[in-house]
Design a protein around this motif. Structure first.
Motif, mmCIF file in Angstrom:
data_model
loop_
_atom_site.group_PDB
_atom_site.id
_atom_site.type_symbol
_atom_site.label_atom_id
_atom_site.label_comp_id
_atom_site.label_asym_id
_atom_site.label_seq_id
_atom_site.Cartn_x
_atom_site.Cartn_y
_atom_site.Cartn_z
ATOM 1 N N SER A 79 6.282 -4.042 2.486
ATOM 2 C CA SER A 79 6.207 -2.922 3.417
ATOM 3 C C SER A 79 7.491 -2.141 3.484
ATOM 4 N N TYR B 114 0.516 2.982 5.078
ATOM 5 C CA TYR B 114 0.182 1.675 5.613
ATOM 6 C C TYR B 114 1.045 1.383 6.825
ATOM 7 N N ASP C 220 -0.281 -3.920 9.313
ATOM 8 C CA ASP C 220 -0.476 -5.122 8.493
ATOM 9 C C ASP C 220 0.835 -5.617 7.894
ATOM 10 N N ASP D 119 3.095 5.829 -1.044
ATOM 11 C CA ASP D 119 2.654 5.381 0.272
ATOM 12 C C ASP D 119 3.776 5.690 1.252
ATOM 13 N N GLN E 196 3.455 4.664 8.573
ATOM 14 C CA GLN E 196 2.516 5.261 9.531
ATOM 15 C C GLN E 196 3.132 6.495 10.195
ATOM 16 N N ARG F 269 -6.831 0.068 0.897
ATOM 17 C CA ARG F 269 -6.398 -0.783 2.004
ATOM 18 C C ARG F 269 -6.748 -2.249 1.771
ATOM 19 N N ASP G 151 -4.153 -3.528 -0.521
ATOM 20 C CA ASP G 151 -2.917 -3.745 0.222
ATOM 21 C C ASP G 151 -2.948 -5.077 0.965
ATOM 22 N N TYR G 152 -4.127 -5.478 1.411
ATOM 23 C CA TYR G 152 -4.272 -6.709 2.186
ATOM 24 C C TYR G 152 -4.214 -7.947 1.295
#
Length: 303
Positions: free
Chosen positions: A13, A79, A82, A140, A143, A289, A292-293
């Motif tokens: 992240s 993202y 998470d 990316d 947020q 998504r 990404d998880y």
């Protein structure tokens, strides 16, 4: 979140600067008194300068490099929670309220300008992470970055990404120096929104997703699906219905999920799918998504 290693799917992240700004509010931009102060804060958070070695994710190879002429147009995603408070690819801590970004090959950290071509809004962001790994994505943002660019609710936007050469070179020099300074650049780098330009494309309507907490429903004989129709994101196929139910339960965070039973032999195969979505772009956003998880075996199907 672990750091990227060759041949391992890791989506770390983005890094946080809110605490380093000295307040708990949400400033519109992040600025420091000078570059040494900023770099000192980055290093104190565990951040390092790195380019990195070639690596592979989902069968695709990437070669990080210093490219101070980089400019590319494509799709941006974002993202958030998470990955909140987890580590980025260069060792910093992600805060989804900071204005940072992930790129597959640019140096970490480096400075980029991201312009939303659908509404003309731009931000300055610091790249300190790797990703995204869906083929049609080029960057990316955090947020907060997506909010400033005006596409958080929609999920993706067509953007132009340009590296800021002077600031990126100075940041590298300061990160590698003992006193955290650059001989050519001592000013603070401000992160946040910049003056908007005229959009080059009409704004796209916001896409809203139905989130369900209901248990997945089973459907029989879904093998005979039409050649055309809505799109689904298939996240698994199981011969064991209990395993299919477990996967479906874990996928509910992404929206409506169903289990389809296909009779391909004497035994049933249970396919877990998210959707339906009326366009391939909607399905791609959800697929991104899910990747990404940490789920790699996903695909888009029609039916």
């Amino acid at each position: 979140m672990m750091k990227i290693q060759p041949n391992i799917k890791v989506y770390s992240s983005l890094a946080a600067l809110l605490l380093l700004a000295g307040c708990s509010s949400e400033p519109k931009e992040f600025a420091y008194k000078n570059l040494p102060d900023e770099v000192k804060s980055i290093k104190a958070d565990g951040g390092i300068y790195k380019v990195g070695t070639p690596y592979k994710v989902l069968g695709q190879s990437y070669t990080p490099r210093e490219d101070y002429s980089y400019s590319e147009t494509g799709i941006a995603s974002w993202y958030g929670d998470d990955f909140h408070n987890k580590r980025t690819a260069n060792g910093e801590t992600y805060n989804m309220r900071a204005i940072t970004a992930a790129h597959r090959t640019l140096p970490l950290p480096s400075i980029v300008k991201v312009t939303n071509l659908e509404n003309g809004k731009s931000i300055i962001a610091r790249v300190n992470d790797r990703g995204p790994y869906v083929k049609n994505r080029i960057i990316d943002v955090s947020q907060k970055g997506a909010e400033l660019l005006g596409y958080k609710n929609k999920g993706t936007a067509r953007v132009k990404v340009e590296i800021m050469e002077k600031e990126s070179r100075a940041l590298k020099e300061a990160m590698l120096s003992k006193d955290n300074s650059s001989k050519t650049y001592a000013s603070a780098i401000s992160y946040g929104a910049v003056a908007a330009t005229e959009p080059t494309a009409a704004p796209v309507q916001n896409i809203k997703y139905e989130i369900t907490a209901k248990a997945p429903a089973a459907y029989a004989n879904a093998a005979a699906i039409p050649a055309k129709g809505p799109y689904f994101v298939q996240v698994g196929a199981f011969s064991d219905y209990e395993k299919a139910k477990q996967m479906a339960a874990s996928m509910q965070r992404f929206g409506k999920v169903s289990i389809y039973e296909a009779y391909l032999s004497k035994d049933g195969v249970y396919r877990v799918r998210l959707g339906a979505y009326q366009s391939r772009d909607e399905a791609l956003q959800i697929l991104d998504r899910v990747l990404d998880y940490g789920h790699a075996d996903v695909t888009i199907v029609q039916g």
